[in-house]
Design a protein around this motif. Structure first.
Motif, short mmCIF file in Angstrom:
data_model
loop_
_atom_site.label_atom_id
_atom_site.label_comp_id
_atom_site.label_asym_id
_atom_site.label_seq_id
_atom_site.Cartn_x
_atom_site.Cartn_y
_atom_site.Cartn_z
N CYS A 54 -1.97 20.75 -5.63
CA CYS A 54 -1.62 19.37 -5.27
C CYS A 54 -0.16 19.03 -5.54
N ASP A 55 0.52 19.86 -6.35
CA ASP A 55 1.92 19.60 -6.67
C ASP A 55 2.88 20.22 -5.67
N GLU A 56 2.35 20.93 -4.68
CA GLU A 56 3.24 21.42 -3.62
C GLU A 56 3.68 20.25 -2.75
N MET A 57 4.67 20.50 -1.90
CA MET A 57 5.28 19.43 -1.11
C MET A 57 5.00 19.65 0.38
N PHE A 58 4.39 18.63 1.01
CA PHE A 58 4.13 18.69 2.44
C PHE A 58 4.29 17.29 3.04
N PRO A 59 4.54 17.21 4.35
CA PRO A 59 4.47 15.91 5.03
C PRO A 59 3.03 15.39 5.00
N TYR A 60 2.83 14.15 5.44
CA TYR A 60 1.49 13.57 5.39
C TYR A 60 1.37 12.46 6.42
N ILE A 61 0.13 12.04 6.68
CA ILE A 61 -0.16 10.99 7.65
C ILE A 61 -1.03 9.92 6.98
N CYS A 62 -0.63 8.67 7.11
CA CYS A 62 -1.39 7.55 6.56
C CYS A 62 -2.24 6.92 7.66
N PHE A 63 -3.42 6.44 7.29
CA PHE A 63 -4.34 5.82 8.24
C PHE A 63 -4.76 4.44 7.76
N ARG A 64 -4.69 3.46 8.67
CA ARG A 64 -5.16 2.11 8.40
C ARG A 64 -6.26 1.77 9.40
N LYS A 65 -7.46 1.53 8.92
CA LYS A 65 -8.58 1.23 9.80
C LYS A 65 -8.49 -0.20 10.32
N LYS A 66 -8.74 -0.37 11.61
CA LYS A 66 -8.74 -1.70 12.20
C LYS A 66 -9.93 -2.49 11.69
N SER A 67 -9.71 -3.75 11.36
CA SER A 67 -10.78 -4.59 10.85
C SER A 67 -10.50 -6.04 11.20
N THR A 68 -11.51 -6.75 11.67
CA THR A 68 -11.35 -8.17 11.98
C THR A 68 -11.65 -9.03 10.76
N SER A 69 -11.99 -8.39 9.64
CA SER A 69 -12.31 -9.15 8.43
C SER A 69 -11.12 -9.30 7.50
N VAL A 70 -9.99 -8.67 7.86
CA VAL A 70 -8.80 -8.74 7.01
C VAL A 70 -7.90 -9.87 7.49
N SER A 71 -7.54 -10.77 6.61
CA SER A 71 -6.70 -11.91 6.96
C SER A 71 -5.22 -11.54 6.91
N VAL A 72 -4.47 -12.11 7.83
CA VAL A 72 -3.03 -11.90 7.87
C VAL A 72 -2.33 -13.08 7.21
N ASN A 73 -1.42 -12.78 6.32
CA ASN A 73 -0.58 -13.80 5.70
C ASN A 73 0.53 -14.11 6.71
N VAL A 74 0.27 -15.06 7.61
CA VAL A 74 1.15 -15.31 8.74
C VAL A 74 2.55 -15.71 8.30
N ALA A 75 2.64 -16.54 7.29
CA ALA A 75 3.95 -17.04 6.86
C ALA A 75 4.87 -15.93 6.39
N CYS A 76 4.27 -14.83 5.88
CA CYS A 76 5.08 -13.74 5.35
C CYS A 76 4.97 -12.46 6.17
N GLY A 77 4.22 -12.49 7.28
CA GLY A 77 4.14 -11.34 8.16
C GLY A 77 3.56 -10.10 7.52
N THR A 78 2.48 -10.26 6.76
CA THR A 78 1.86 -9.14 6.06
C THR A 78 0.39 -9.44 5.83
N VAL A 79 -0.38 -8.39 5.56
CA VAL A 79 -1.79 -8.61 5.21
C VAL A 79 -1.94 -8.86 3.70
N ASP A 80 -0.84 -8.80 2.98
CA ASP A 80 -0.87 -9.00 1.53
C ASP A 80 -0.82 -10.49 1.21
N SER A 81 -1.91 -11.02 0.70
CA SER A 81 -2.00 -12.46 0.43
C SER A 81 -1.20 -12.90 -0.78
N ARG A 82 -0.70 -11.96 -1.56
CA ARG A 82 0.03 -12.32 -2.77
C ARG A 82 1.50 -12.65 -2.52
#
Length: 313
Positions: free
Chosen positions: A135-163
C-alpha cells in the motif's frame, strides 16, 4: 441580477444533485451512475483514499462489469483501486464494502502473491488484470462520486458541503475545521474541498475570521494542544520572508493595516528542534508564526464558483 443578489436569495435554500454535474474536475458516466476523476500524480493507497474522501468521493473499485469496463477505458498505466485488506490481512473488499470475490477480477500472471506478506492493496493493470502490491507504493488513482438525489447542495457556496457558510462582508464562504491537523494536511484538505486556507487580505476578512474563531472554543477542538488556528500564510522556506499562499506580501498587508503581527511575532521559537514557518491566528485576529508540524484547527475559504468550469461562469 448580480451574483451577490443571487447568493443572498439562495442562501437559505438547498437544491438536489439531479443534473449531470458534480464539480469541474469530475466527469459524469451514465453507465455507472456517477462521476469519476482521474488523478495522474502518483500517491500511496492511503493518500489516494484520503484525497478522494476529502473531495466527497471514494477510491474507485471494479465492483461490477460496468465499473470494470469504465475504469479500463480511463487508465493506460497501473492504477490504484479501492480494494484493500487494511483492516484484516486476506479479507479484501472495496471501500464501499463489496467483497473481492464478488468482483469480476482477473489476476495478472503470478498474482496475487502477497510478496513478503506486505501486499494489502490492489492495482489495476492497463490490460484490465489486477495485482496485489504494498500500500506504500505510488500509483495514480481514480475517485468516484455516486449520483444521488438525496444529497443537498449548498447553493450559496457552490458545494455539497453544508458546513461552508457564506459571508456577505467578504463575498467568500468559510468552514472551520475542528479536527486539528498539521499545516500541510490542512492545506491539502482545503484544496480537496475546492477551497484554500483562509487569507486575511482585507480588514473585513480579519474581522470575519475573528468572529468565526470566537464561535469555536479550544475545548471543542479535537486534537489541538494550542488555541491557534491555521491560515494561509507561510515563509516558503525563506526564514523571515512571509507571504500568503497566493504570494501577497505580509509586510504590505501590515503596512496598509489589514493585519498585524502579534506582540513579539514573528519569533524563532522551536518545537522538537523545528522552527515556526507557518501562519496562524488566535481570537485576537493578530498573526502568529506557528510550527508546521503541530496539529491545530484551521479555516478554509472558497468562492461560490470555485468548483465550476471557468468557461461556464
Amino acid at each position: 441580477m448580480s451574483i451577490t443578489i443571487f447568493i443572498l436569495i439562495t442562501l437559505y435554500f438547498t437544491a438536489k444533485i439531479d443534473c449531470l454535474k458534480y464539480r469541474y474536475d469530475y466527469a459524469y458516466h451514465p453507465e455507472i451512475e456517477g462521476w469519476l476523476k482521474q488523478n495522474i500524480i502518483p500517491a500511496t493507497w492511503h493518500q489516494a483514499r484520503l484525497r478522494c474522501h476529502l473531495e466527497g468521493a471514494e477510491l474507485a473499485s471494479p465492483i461490477d462489469n460496468g465499473f470494470l469496463k469504465t475504469l479500463k477505458g480511463r487508465s493506460q498505466i497501473p492504477t490504484w483501486t479501492g480494494v484493500h485488506s487494511f483492516f484484516s490481512k486476506g479479507d479484501y473488499s472495496s471501500i464501499e464494502g463489496v467483497p473481492l470475490l464478488r468482483m469480476p477480477i482477473s489476476w495478472a500472471p503470478g498474482e496475487p502473491d502477497n510478496h513478503e506478506d506486505k501486499e494489502q492493496c490492489i492495482i489495476m493493470m492497463p490490460n484490465g488484470t489486477f495485482a496485489d502490491v504494498c500500500c506504500d507504493e505510488m500509483f495514480p488513482y481514480i475517485c468516484f462520486r455516486k449520483k444521488s438525489t438525496s444529497v443537498s447542495v449548498n447553493v450559496a457556496c457552490g458545494t455539497v458541503d453544508s458546513r461552508y457558510a457564506y459571508e456577505t462582508r467578504t463575498g467568500s464562504c468559510y468552514k472551520f475545521h475542528d479536527h486539528a491537523q498539521t499545516w500541510n494536511r490542512a492545506y491539502m484538505t482545503c484544496e480537496a474541498e475546492g477551497a484554500h486556507l483562509a487569507i486575511m487580505d482585507t480588514a473585513a476578512e480579519t474581522q470575519v475570521l475573528k468572529e468565526i474563531i470566537s464561535e469555536h472554543p479550544k475545548t471543542k477542538i479535537y486534537g489541538a494542544k494550542y488555541d491557534h488556528v491555521l491560515v494561509g500564510f507561510h515563509d516558503w522556506g525563506d526564514a523571515g520572508v512571509w507571504t500568503t499562499i497566493h504570494g501577497q506580501s505580509i509586510e504590505d498587508l501590515v503596512h496598509t493595516g489589514v493585519i498585524n503581527w502579534a506582540s513579539g511575532e514573528p519569533n524563532s521559537g522551536t518545537f522538537n528542534g523545528l522552527g515556526q514557518s507557518c501562519g496562524s491566528i488566535r481570537s485576537d485576529g493578530d498573526l502568529y508564526n506557528f510550527w508546521c508540524h503541530v496539529p491545530a484547527a484551521f479555516i478554509c475559504e472558497k468562492t461560490q464558483l470555485s468548483l465550476e468550469n471557468e468557461g461556464n461562469n
